[in-house]
Design a protein around this motif. Structure first.
Motif, PDB file in Angstrom:
ATOM      1  N   ILE A  66       0.813  -1.377   0.118  1.00 42.50           N
ATOM      2  CA  ILE A  66      -0.105  -0.104  -0.089  1.00 42.50           C
ATOM      3  C   ILE A  66       0.859   1.142   0.023  1.00 42.50           C
ATOM      4  O   ILE A  66       1.966   1.339   0.871  1.00 42.50           O
ATOM      5  N   ALA A  67       0.616   2.122  -0.791  1.00 40.47           N
ATOM      6  CA  ALA A  67       1.266   3.730  -0.754  1.00 40.47           C
ATOM      7  C   ALA A  67       0.104   4.480  -0.445  1.00 40.47           C
ATOM      8  O   ALA A  67      -0.836   4.645  -1.054  1.00 40.47           O
ATOM      9  N   TRP A  68       0.261   5.310   0.650  1.00 35.80           N
ATOM     10  CA  TRP A  68      -0.494   6.113   1.359  1.00 35.80           C
ATOM     11  C   TRP A  68      -0.120   7.498   0.501  1.00 35.80           C
ATOM     12  O   TRP A  68       1.209   7.989   0.984  1.00 35.80           O
ATOM     13  N   LEU A  69      -0.937   8.036  -0.300  1.00 32.77           N
ATOM     14  CA  LEU A  69      -0.421   9.310  -1.094  1.00 32.77           C
ATOM     15  C   LEU A  69      -1.195  10.453  -0.403  1.00 32.77           C
ATOM     16  O   LEU A  69      -2.309  10.460  -0.375  1.00 32.77           O
ATOM     17  N   ILE A  70      -0.274  11.401   0.547  1.00 31.59           N
ATOM     18  CA  ILE A  70      -0.742  12.216   1.380  1.00 31.59           C
ATOM     19  C   ILE A  70      -0.904  13.720   0.860  1.00 31.59           C
ATOM     20  O   ILE A  70       0.436  14.193   0.131  1.00 31.59           O
ATOM     21  N   TYR A  71      -1.770  14.429   0.685  1.00 30.09           N
ATOM     22  CA  TYR A  71      -1.732  15.820   0.009  1.00 30.09           C
ATOM     23  C   TYR A  71      -2.325  16.697   0.802  1.00 30.09           C
ATOM     24  O   TYR A  71      -2.839  16.518   1.765  1.00 30.09           O
ATOM     25  N   ASP A  72      -1.983  18.010   0.512  1.00 28.76           N
ATOM     26  CA  ASP A  72      -2.241  19.374   1.355  1.00 28.76           C
ATOM     27  C   ASP A  72      -3.050  20.297   0.119  1.00 28.76           C
ATOM     28  O   ASP A  72      -2.602  20.156  -1.108  1.00 28.76           O
ATOM     29  N   LEU A  73      -3.649  21.075   0.533  1.00 31.38           N
ATOM     30  CA  LEU A  73      -4.043  22.070  -0.405  1.00 31.38           C
ATOM     31  C   LEU A  73      -3.337  23.220  -0.069  1.00 31.38           C
ATOM     32  O   LEU A  73      -3.445  23.909   0.727  1.00 31.38           O
ATOM     33  N   GLN A  74      -2.599  23.922  -1.168  1.00 32.71           N
ATOM     34  CA  GLN A  74      -1.533  24.905  -0.833  1.00 32.71           C
ATOM     35  C   GLN A  74      -2.220  26.223  -1.660  1.00 32.71           C
ATOM     36  O   GLN A  74      -2.475  26.238  -2.815  1.00 32.71           O
ATOM     37  N   TYR A  75      -2.162  27.537  -0.781  1.00 31.11           N
ATOM     38  CA  TYR A  75      -2.754  28.593  -1.580  1.00 31.11           C
ATOM     39  C   TYR A  75      -1.586  29.286  -2.272  1.00 31.11           C
ATOM     40  O   TYR A  75      -0.482  29.520  -1.844  1.00 31.11           O
ATOM     41  N   ARG A  76      -2.151  29.881  -3.439  1.00 26.03           N
ATOM     42  CA  ARG A  76      -1.434  30.501  -4.300  1.00 26.03           C
ATOM     43  C   ARG A  76      -1.875  31.707  -4.465  1.00 26.03           C
ATOM     44  O   ARG A  76      -2.961  32.075  -5.051  1.00 26.03           O
ATOM     45  N   GLU A  77      -1.209  32.751  -3.926  1.00 25.04           N
ATOM     46  CA  GLU A  77      -1.952  34.004  -3.627  1.00 25.04           C
ATOM     47  C   GLU A  77      -2.071  34.591  -4.759  1.00 25.04           C
ATOM     48  O   GLU A  77      -2.946  35.606  -5.053  1.00 25.04           O
ATOM     49  N   GLN A  78      -1.260  34.617  -5.987  1.00 23.13           N
ATOM     50  CA  GLN A  78      -1.235  35.483  -7.374  1.00 23.13           C
ATOM     51  C   GLN A  78      -2.787  35.090  -7.769  1.00 23.13           C
ATOM     52  O   GLN A  78      -3.250  35.702  -8.730  1.00 23.13           O
ATOM     53  N   GLU A  79      -2.907  33.551  -7.600  1.00 25.12           N
ATOM     54  CA  GLU A  79      -4.175  33.378  -8.401  1.00 25.12           C
ATOM     55  C   GLU A  79      -5.363  33.242  -7.472  1.00 25.12           C
ATOM     56  O   GLU A  79      -6.556  33.109  -7.881  1.00 25.12           O
ATOM     57  N   ASN A  80      -5.196  33.527  -6.142  1.00 27.03           N
ATOM     58  CA  ASN A  80      -6.320  33.453  -5.213  1.00 27.03           C
ATOM     59  C   ASN A  80      -7.226  32.062  -5.040  1.00 27.03           C
ATOM     60  O   ASN A  80      -8.374  31.908  -5.473  1.00 27.03           O
TER      61      ASN A  80
ATOM     62  N   ARG B 170       3.950  13.934   0.928  1.00 25.53           N
ATOM     63  CA  ARG B 170       4.460  12.772   1.461  1.00 25.53           C
ATOM     64  C   ARG B 170       3.914  11.531   0.934  1.00 25.53           C
ATOM     65  O   ARG B 170       2.817  11.692   0.685  1.00 25.53           O
ATOM     66  N   THR B 171       4.603  10.378   0.814  1.00 22.85           N
ATOM     67  CA  THR B 171       4.338   9.144   0.575  1.00 22.85           C
ATOM     68  C   THR B 171       4.661   8.240   1.580  1.00 22.85           C
ATOM     69  O   THR B 171       5.854   8.092   2.035  1.00 22.85           O
ATOM     70  N   VAL B 172       3.586   7.465   2.228  1.00 21.81           N
ATOM     71  CA  VAL B 172       3.911   6.304   3.337  1.00 21.81           C
ATOM     72  C   VAL B 172       3.786   4.970   2.903  1.00 21.81           C
ATOM     73  O   VAL B 172       2.572   4.677   2.136  1.00 21.81           O
ATOM     74  N   TYR B 173       4.902   4.254   2.704  1.00 24.60           N
ATOM     75  CA  TYR B 173       4.723   2.860   2.259  1.00 24.60           C
ATOM     76  C   TYR B 173       4.506   1.805   3.288  1.00 24.60           C
ATOM     77  O   TYR B 173       5.347   1.900   4.305  1.00 24.60           O
ATOM     78  N   THR B 174       3.507   0.808   3.218  1.00 25.11           N
ATOM     79  CA  THR B 174       3.250  -0.037   4.285  1.00 25.11           C
ATOM     80  C   THR B 174       3.149  -1.177   3.768  1.00 25.11           C
ATOM     81  O   THR B 174       2.482  -1.580   2.579  1.00 25.11           O
ATOM     82  N   ALA B 175       2.990  -2.478   4.467  1.00 23.81           N
ATOM     83  CA  ALA B 175       2.584  -3.817   3.929  1.00 23.81           C
ATOM     84  C   ALA B 175       0.825  -3.726   4.509  1.00 23.81           C
ATOM     85  O   ALA B 175       0.627  -2.862   5.212  1.00 23.81           O
ATOM     86  N   PHE B 176       0.173  -4.708   3.695  1.00 22.35           N
ATOM     87  CA  PHE B 176      -1.158  -4.531   3.867  1.00 22.35           C
ATOM     88  C   PHE B 176      -1.665  -5.049   5.288  1.00 22.35           C
ATOM     89  O   PHE B 176      -2.498  -4.219   5.826  1.00 22.35           O
ATOM     90  N   GLN B 177      -1.092  -6.307   5.753  1.00 20.17           N
ATOM     91  CA  GLN B 177      -1.850  -6.792   6.883  1.00 20.17           C
ATOM     92  C   GLN B 177      -1.611  -5.959   8.148  1.00 20.17           C
ATOM     93  O   GLN B 177      -2.315  -5.584   8.919  1.00 20.17           O
TER      94      GLN B 177
END
Length: 300
Positions: free
Chosen positions: A221-235, A243-250
């Protein structure tokens, strides 16, 4: 950094409530989804009157509450493919693929299946991507409709004293959604020797039990971890993998579905206080039971 408002709405139809660009206005007026929904419009909750809230504020954090929000620029799809397949592989993606158990009973739909194929178009490998947004407790439609009635005047409305103020419900998100996904879908994929990726946002992942990590080449399993980052010029906010965290299934499954017990003494104290309360309220005859006569146990 965008100033934090006194209401819970971070993004409405893909844009901050304070964004009044022509594009943002068009998305609000036409109820459009900019994140690759299966139709151009938002269909969250109700197709005719969609709840166009993509993310909410939790203090200074922004929490994704709509799974479609993870489709921005198909970033999660590309990140999952990097985990599933070697460089240079040819692959495509299919959405909402039914997964059956050995008895033909549905274990649910896989959000996405990425399939690698050879030069003849024959599938040679695949992996599954599941997307987990966060449930909300409280009422998010009320502030949404209040804002949509007059966005210009209510972009910075104060909703802080309203009843049922909406907040992320991380526990329900993990127990009611994520755990069953791993238990049923993940177990089938693991038995087939196929990999799984799970896209989550960082605030939600931080509430999960700490899982033992493994090297990417050994991970199931790969845990794909995301954030929402603000870009001021676009508002605007943009989905960014942090980050990505890699684990075994069980080991991951065991951690998530196993509740961490509290202290026995605390539970006994709760029971004692409930019992004392009943006794003080004169409910002895209704609530307390005893054997009318002593019972003698006979041994053979």
């Amino acid at each position: 950094m965008v100033p934090l408002p006194r209401h819970p709405l971070a993004e409405v139809f893909g844009f901050p409530t304070t964004n009044f660009s022509a594009e943002a206005e068009r998305h609000r007026q036409l109820k459009l989804c900019p994140f690759h929904n299966h139709v151009p419009t938002c269909t969250k909750d109700k197709a005719e009157q969609p709840l166009g809230v993509c993310s909410v504020f939790e203090g200074s954090n922004i929490v994704i509450t709509c799974p479609i929000r993870f489709r921005e620029n198909w970033l999660a799809i590309r990140d999952a493919a990097t985990f599933f397949f070697p460089p240079g592989a040819q692959w495509t993606v299919l959405s909402e693929v039914r997964l059956n158990d050995r008895f033909g009973q549905s274990a649910g739909n896989l959000d996405f299946v990425l399939a690698a194929y050879d030069h003849l178009g024959k599938i040679i490998d695949f992996g599954a991507l599941e997307v987990q947004a966060v449930y909300i407790s409280g009422n998010v439609r009320a502030p949404f409709e209040q804002y949509m009635a007059d966005p210009q005047q209510r972009a910075n409305m104060d909703w802080s004293r309203q009843r049922f103020y909406p907040r992320p419900d991380y526990l329900s998100s993990s127990r009611k959604r994520l755990a069953p996904q791993l238990l049923y879908k993940g177990a089938i994929l693991s038995s087939w020797g196929k990999k799984m990726a799970v896209a989550v946002e960082s605030n939600f992942f931080a509430t999960l039990p700490q899982m033992e990590e493994t090297a990417p080449e050994y991970a199931e399993i790969a845990w794909l971890i995301y954030d929402l980052q603000y870009r001021e010029q676009e508002n605007r906010y943009h989905l960014t993998r942090t980050r990505t965290v890699y684990t075994a299934f069980q080991t991951a499954l065991t951690k998530i579905i196993t509740a961490e017990p509290g202290h026995l003494g605390d539970f006994l104290q709760l029971l004692q206080s409930r019992l004392d309360s009943k006794r003080e309220n004169g409910d002895r005859q209704k609530s307390l039971f005893q054997l009318s006569e002593p019972h003698e146990w006979e041994e053979d």
